[in-house]
Design an enzyme around this catalytic site. Sequence first.
Site, PDB file in Angstrom:
ATOM      1  N   SER A   1       0.855  -1.186   0.000  1.00 44.82           N
ATOM      2  CA  SER A   1       0.000   0.000   0.000  1.00 44.82           C
ATOM      3  C   SER A   1       0.891   1.236   0.000  1.00 44.82           C
ATOM      4  O   SER A   1       1.681   1.444   0.937  1.00 44.82           O
ATOM      5  CB  SER A   1      -0.873   0.009   1.254  1.00 44.82           C
TER       6      SER A   1
ATOM      7  N   HIS B   1      -1.380  -1.389  -4.076  1.00 48.56           N
ATOM      8  CA  HIS B   1      -2.639  -1.011  -3.423  1.00 48.56           C
ATOM      9  C   HIS B   1      -2.650   0.512  -3.191  1.00 48.56           C
ATOM     10  O   HIS B   1      -1.693   1.066  -2.664  1.00 48.56           O
ATOM     11  CB  HIS B   1      -2.706  -1.769  -2.099  1.00 48.56           C
TER      12      HIS B   1
ATOM     13  N   ASP C   1      -4.757   3.619  -1.535  1.00 51.96           N
ATOM     14  CA  ASP C   1      -5.794   3.940  -0.549  1.00 51.96           C
ATOM     15  C   ASP C   1      -6.357   5.328  -0.774  1.00 51.96           C
ATOM     16  O   ASP C   1      -5.689   6.335  -0.527  1.00 51.96           O
ATOM     17  CB  ASP C   1      -5.190   3.854   0.862  1.00 51.96           C
TER      18      ASP C   1
ATOM     19  N   MET D   1      -8.987   8.058   0.391  1.00 56.54           N
ATOM     20  CA  MET D   1      -9.786   8.418   1.575  1.00 56.54           C
ATOM     21  C   MET D   1     -10.389   9.801   1.377  1.00 56.54           C
ATOM     22  O   MET D   1      -9.712  10.715   0.910  1.00 56.54           O
ATOM     23  CB  MET D   1      -8.894   8.427   2.823  1.00 56.54           C
TER      24      MET D   1
ATOM     25  N   HIS E   1      -8.496   1.098  -3.530  1.00 58.10           N
ATOM     26  CA  HIS E   1      -9.372   0.870  -2.371  1.00 58.10           C
ATOM     27  C   HIS E   1     -10.054   2.197  -2.028  1.00 58.10           C
ATOM     28  O   HIS E   1      -9.420   3.109  -1.507  1.00 58.10           O
ATOM     29  CB  HIS E   1      -8.484   0.368  -1.218  1.00 58.10           C
TER      30      HIS E   1
ATOM     31  N   MET F   1     -12.157   4.340   0.091  1.00 58.71           N
ATOM     32  CA  MET F   1     -12.766   4.552   1.409  1.00 58.71           C
ATOM     33  C   MET F   1     -13.511   5.867   1.326  1.00 58.71           C
ATOM     34  O   MET F   1     -13.055   6.908   1.801  1.00 58.71           O
ATOM     35  CB  MET F   1     -11.674   4.565   2.482  1.00 58.71           C
TER      36      MET F   1
ATOM     37  N   MET G   1     -11.224  -5.969   6.150  1.00 54.39           N
ATOM     38  CA  MET G   1     -10.396  -4.980   6.839  1.00 54.39           C
ATOM     39  C   MET G   1      -9.988  -5.549   8.193  1.00 54.39           C
ATOM     40  O   MET G   1     -10.841  -5.938   8.997  1.00 54.39           O
ATOM     41  CB  MET G   1     -11.170  -3.664   7.045  1.00 54.39           C
TER      42      MET G   1
ATOM     43  N   ASP H   1      -6.477  -6.434   4.727  1.00 52.74           N
ATOM     44  CA  ASP H   1      -5.858  -5.108   4.685  1.00 52.74           C
ATOM     45  C   ASP H   1      -5.795  -4.496   6.076  1.00 52.74           C
ATOM     46  O   ASP H   1      -6.825  -4.244   6.693  1.00 52.74           O
ATOM     47  CB  ASP H   1      -6.689  -4.219   3.739  1.00 52.74           C
TER      48      ASP H   1
HETATM   49  C1  DX5 Z   1      -6.030   1.471   6.042  1.00 53.72           C
HETATM   50  C2  DX5 Z   1      -5.642   1.218   4.612  1.00 53.72           C
HETATM   51  C3  DX5 Z   1      -4.549   0.244   4.489  1.00 53.72           C
HETATM   52  C4  DX5 Z   1      -3.253   0.715   5.069  1.00 53.72           C
HETATM   53  C5  DX5 Z   1      -2.468  -0.454   5.545  1.00 53.72           C
HETATM   54  O1  DX5 Z   1      -7.019   2.403   6.092  1.00 53.72           O
HETATM   55  O2  DX5 Z   1      -6.751   0.746   3.876  1.00 53.72           O
HETATM   56  O3  DX5 Z   1      -4.371  -0.177   3.151  1.00 53.72           O
HETATM   57  O4  DX5 Z   1      -2.460   1.427   4.192  1.00 53.72           O
HETATM   58  O5  DX5 Z   1      -1.372   0.028   6.217  1.00 53.72           O
HETATM   59  P1  DX5 Z   1      -0.581  -0.848   7.281  1.00 53.72           P
HETATM   60  O6  DX5 Z   1      -0.063  -2.026   6.554  1.00 53.72           O
HETATM   61  O7  DX5 Z   1       0.487   0.078   7.757  1.00 53.72           O
HETATM   62  O8  DX5 Z   1      -1.573  -1.210   8.346  1.00 53.72           O
HETATM   63 ZN    ZN Z   2      -6.360  -0.210   1.849  1.00 52.77          ZN
END
Ligand code: DX5
Ligand code: ZN
Length: 226
Positions: free
Chosen positions: A11, A36, A38, A40, A69, A71, A140, A179
């Site tokens: 990620s 990956h 993320d 947000m 991903h 969110m 998750m 994840d």
């Molecule tokens: C969390 C994300 C993850 C995150 C994982 O909200 O969706 O993908 O980057 O990070 P680590 O591996 O540091 O928990």
């Molecule tokens: Zn993620």
Amino acid sequence: MEYEDIIIAPSILSADFARLGEQVQEAEAGGAGWIHIDVMDGRFVPNITMGPLVVEAVRRSTDIPLDVHLMMIEPEHMLPAFADAGADHITVHYEACQDVYRTVNMIKRLGCKAGIAINPHTRAAALYEIIPIIDEIMVMTVSPGFGGQSLIEETLPKIARLRAMVADKKREHMPIITDGGINFNTAPSVAQAGSDVLVVGSAVFNDNPIADNIAALRDALRSEEM
Ligand code: DX5
Ligand code: ZN
């Protein structure tokens, strides 16, 4: 599933954004299977990160699959932009969709694999009726929003429940992605729980060389198998 076949999906949330392209290439050379990304929105989760512009920049750095991903609430408005930017997989949250069927069908019409993510508080059973239409499931293992959190052990038994559900629906080959909070200490138990794809952020992008971190994850998985 052989542990050797488990995909590691770094990620970029924890990457050095001043050197993003380089870091993605290092991850690929080190054995990353997917990248990956993320996304947000500051509403579904209490943090704001990146959008299609970053997906497009990562797309120019690598040919391996990009796992986006989302969110975010009402993700359907942004799906075409992420598909155009080069996403291969788009995962939306079960908790964030007004109509999961409609959103999943939109993702598939855009030519991407459609994943559904479930937060730690969402029961595996919530996905039973939509298993026939989705391409993958993301469990998750932390509350989404930030990298570097600790894995919530209570989420792992959901993987076995999902396995039984996908078998019941004759969708045995559906990947189950995990994840959050995965590192070389926790990866073996996540693999043992039955996950096919491990998303790893802070344990891949940190002060150590990226390839060494991915190799350490592989070693941890291998030692578990013996
Ligand atoms: C969390 C994300 C993850 C995150 C994982 O909200 O969706 O993908 O980057 O990070 P680590 O591996 O540091 O928990
Ligand atoms: Zn993620």
